[in-house]
Write a protein that holds these residues in place. Structure first.
Motif, PDB file in Angstrom:
ATOM      1  N   LYS A  96       0.830  -1.202   0.000  1.00  0.00           N
ATOM      2  CA  LYS A  96       0.000   0.000   0.000  1.00  0.00           C
ATOM      3  C   LYS A  96       0.867   1.254   0.000  1.00  0.00           C
ATOM      4  N   SER A  97       1.822   1.331   0.903  1.00  0.00           N
ATOM      5  CA  SER A  97       2.658   2.535   0.959  1.00  0.00           C
ATOM      6  C   SER A  97       3.587   2.634  -0.248  1.00  0.00           C
ATOM      7  N   THR A  98       4.097   1.510  -0.717  1.00  0.00           N
ATOM      8  CA  THR A  98       4.998   1.581  -1.866  1.00  0.00           C
ATOM      9  C   THR A  98       4.241   1.879  -3.157  1.00  0.00           C
ATOM     10  N   THR A  99       2.985   1.484  -3.228  1.00  0.00           N
ATOM     11  CA  THR A  99       2.185   1.819  -4.404  1.00  0.00           C
ATOM     12  C   THR A  99       1.945   3.321  -4.463  1.00  0.00           C
ATOM     13  N   ILE A 100       1.717   3.931  -3.319  1.00  0.00           N
ATOM     14  CA  ILE A 100       1.579   5.390  -3.273  1.00  0.00           C
ATOM     15  C   ILE A 100       2.877   6.040  -3.754  1.00  0.00           C
ATOM     16  N   TYR A 101       3.999   5.505  -3.304  1.00  0.00           N
ATOM     17  CA  TYR A 101       5.299   6.010  -3.742  1.00  0.00           C
ATOM     18  C   TYR A 101       5.445   5.837  -5.258  1.00  0.00           C
ATOM     19  N   GLU A 102       5.071   4.669  -5.775  1.00  0.00           N
ATOM     20  CA  GLU A 102       5.138   4.406  -7.224  1.00  0.00           C
ATOM     21  C   GLU A 102       4.326   5.435  -8.010  1.00  0.00           C
ATOM     22  N   LEU A 103       3.135   5.721  -7.538  1.00  0.00           N
ATOM     23  CA  LEU A 103       2.249   6.647  -8.246  1.00  0.00           C
ATOM     24  C   LEU A 103       2.721   8.093  -8.188  1.00  0.00           C
ATOM     25  N   THR A 104       3.378   8.469  -7.102  1.00  0.00           N
ATOM     26  CA  THR A 104       3.698   9.880  -6.921  1.00  0.00           C
ATOM     27  C   THR A 104       5.159  10.253  -7.139  1.00  0.00           C
ATOM     28  N   LYS A 105       6.088   9.296  -6.979  1.00  0.00           N
ATOM     29  CA  LYS A 105       7.506   9.683  -7.022  1.00  0.00           C
ATOM     30  C   LYS A 105       8.360   8.868  -7.971  1.00  0.00           C
ATOM     31  N   ALA A 106       7.998   7.637  -8.228  1.00  0.00           N
ATOM     32  CA  ALA A 106       8.847   6.764  -9.043  1.00  0.00           C
ATOM     33  C   ALA A 106       8.613   7.002 -10.534  1.00  0.00           C
ATOM     34  N   ASP A 107       9.587   6.594 -11.330  1.00  0.00           N
ATOM     35  CA  ASP A 107       9.420   6.637 -12.781  1.00  0.00           C
ATOM     36  C   ASP A 107       8.346   5.638 -13.193  1.00  0.00           C
ATOM     37  N   ILE A 108       7.702   5.907 -14.305  1.00  0.00           N
ATOM     38  CA  ILE A 108       6.681   4.989 -14.827  1.00  0.00           C
ATOM     39  C   ILE A 108       7.406   3.810 -15.474  1.00  0.00           C
ATOM     40  N   HIS A 109       7.239   2.618 -14.906  1.00  0.00           N
ATOM     41  CA  HIS A 109       7.900   1.446 -15.472  1.00  0.00           C
ATOM     42  C   HIS A 109       7.000   0.211 -15.467  1.00  0.00           C
ATOM     43  N   LEU A 110       6.059   0.140 -14.554  1.00  0.00           N
ATOM     44  CA  LEU A 110       5.231  -1.064 -14.446  1.00  0.00           C
ATOM     45  C   LEU A 110       4.399  -1.363 -15.706  1.00  0.00           C
ATOM     46  N   PRO A 111       3.860  -0.354 -16.393  1.00  0.00           N
ATOM     47  CA  PRO A 111       3.076  -0.670 -17.600  1.00  0.00           C
ATOM     48  C   PRO A 111       3.864  -1.421 -18.673  1.00  0.00           C
ATOM     49  N   HIS A 112       5.184  -1.264 -18.677  1.00  0.00           N
ATOM     50  CA  HIS A 112       6.000  -1.942 -19.692  1.00  0.00           C
ATOM     51  C   HIS A 112       5.855  -3.461 -19.642  1.00  0.00           C
ATOM     52  N   TYR A 113       5.543  -4.002 -18.468  1.00  0.00           N
ATOM     53  CA  TYR A 113       5.416  -5.451 -18.332  1.00  0.00           C
ATOM     54  C   TYR A 113       4.239  -6.022 -19.128  1.00  0.00           C
ATOM     55  N   ILE A 114       3.206  -5.197 -19.331  1.00  0.00           N
ATOM     56  CA  ILE A 114       2.016  -5.735 -20.010  1.00  0.00           C
ATOM     57  C   ILE A 114       1.896  -5.288 -21.467  1.00  0.00           C
ATOM     58  N   ILE A 115       2.759  -4.407 -21.909  1.00  0.00           N
ATOM     59  CA  ILE A 115       2.697  -3.925 -23.292  1.00  0.00           C
ATOM     60  C   ILE A 115       2.773  -5.071 -24.312  1.00  0.00           C
ATOM     61  N   PRO A 116       3.682  -6.045 -24.162  1.00  0.00           N
ATOM     62  CA  PRO A 116       3.725  -7.124 -25.170  1.00  0.00           C
ATOM     63  C   PRO A 116       2.392  -7.882 -25.307  1.00  0.00           C
ATOM     64  N   LEU A 117       1.714  -8.110 -24.198  1.00  0.00           N
ATOM     65  CA  LEU A 117       0.431  -8.816 -24.273  1.00  0.00           C
ATOM     66  C   LEU A 117      -0.649  -7.944 -24.922  1.00  0.00           C
ATOM     67  N   LEU A 118      -0.609  -6.645 -24.663  1.00  0.00           N
ATOM     68  CA  LEU A 118      -1.560  -5.742 -25.311  1.00  0.00           C
ATOM     69  C   LEU A 118      -1.284  -5.650 -26.813  1.00  0.00           C
ATOM     70  N   GLU A 119      -0.008  -5.639 -27.184  1.00  0.00           N
ATOM     71  CA  GLU A 119       0.336  -5.629 -28.618  1.00  0.00           C
ATOM     72  C   GLU A 119      -0.208  -6.883 -29.300  1.00  0.00           C
ATOM     73  N   GLN A 120      -0.084  -8.021 -28.648  1.00  0.00           N
ATOM     74  CA  GLN A 120      -0.609  -9.271 -29.216  1.00  0.00           C
ATOM     75  C   GLN A 120      -2.131  -9.215 -29.313  1.00  0.00           C
ATOM     76  N   HIS A 121      -2.772  -8.647 -28.314  1.00  0.00           N
ATOM     77  CA  HIS A 121      -4.234  -8.562 -28.336  1.00  0.00           C
ATOM     78  C   HIS A 121      -4.717  -7.670 -29.477  1.00  0.00           C
ATOM     79  N   PHE A 122      -4.160  -6.462 -29.586  1.00  0.00           N
ATOM     80  CA  PHE A 122      -4.665  -5.500 -30.564  1.00  0.00           C
ATOM     81  C   PHE A 122      -4.142  -5.740 -31.981  1.00  0.00           C
ATOM     82  N   ARG A 123      -3.107  -6.541 -32.149  1.00  0.00           N
ATOM     83  CA  ARG A 123      -2.574  -6.932 -33.463  1.00  0.00           C
ATOM     84  C   ARG A 123      -2.615  -5.806 -34.506  1.00  0.00           C
ATOM     85  N   GLY A 124      -1.980  -4.694 -34.206  1.00  0.00           N
ATOM     86  CA  GLY A 124      -1.863  -3.605 -35.166  1.00  0.00           C
ATOM     87  C   GLY A 124      -3.068  -2.684 -35.253  1.00  0.00           C
TER      88      GLY A 124
END
Length: 187
Positions: free
Chosen positions: A102-130
């Protein structure tokens, strides 16, 4: 001791303390330094703050568990099903370590660089297929991850608002499936 070794030792000591106590807010810089057999000044030398160190340690715990998920990933499933299973698995881990995440998620949202979405991009690319461009896929990944982060932080308020208890595995699964379906069915 090299810089990498010292930094790694501080992270590992923090992970050990997190696993022992289960409450990040109760861990002191002195405890971390003692466990790492170093002085407190090293925390601020290698990290911006104790909070950053704890965030890195919790993320490492979650990453290790996520990596475990990747090794048992069922590639015979569709990208949509793999994405759902990944999100369910990660949400389960988040709730398992809720007092830490809970506390680290708040830190992720407010202070950390955006990096977590990168983990799911390949699956979204496969889903949307161009059917969606790179920016649209990144935006969808950001939206999914941000929604889940806020959902976890505001679990109690979400229960009052929606009647769905995110702490309950079945209700959380229903919420995630419903949300993911609404995102994936937009073309």
């Amino acid at each position: 001791m090299s810089k990498t070794d010292a930094k790694g030792k501080l992270i590992q000591s923090t992970i050990d303390l997190l696993l022992e106590s289960g409450k990040s807010e109760e861990i002191t810089s002195r405890q971390i330094a003692d466990k790492a057999k170093t002085n407190v000044a090293m925390i601020n030398y290698y990290f911006r703050s104790k909070d950053e160190l704890i965030n890195i340690a919790v993320n490492q715990l979650i990453k290790n568990a996520a990596d475990d998920w990747k090794t048992i990933e069922n590639t015979s499933q569709s990208p949509d099903e793999r994405l759902l299973q990944m999100l369910l698995h990660l949400s389960h881990l988040t709730m398992k370590y809720y007092s830490l995440t809970k506390s680290t998620t708040i830190y992720e949202l407010t202070k950390a660089d955006i990096h977590l979405p990168h983990y799911i991009i390949p699956l979204l690319e496969q889903h949307f297929r161009g059917k969606k461009n790179e920016f649209e896929i990144k935006l969808a990944a950001f939206e999914i991850i941000s929604f889940l982060q806020i959902l976890m932080i505001k679990a109690d308020d979400f229960l009052k608002y929606s009647g769905k208890d995110i702490h309950d595995d079945h209700q959380r699964e229903y919420v995630i499936k419903t949300y993911l379906s609404s995102i994936l069915n937009t073309v």
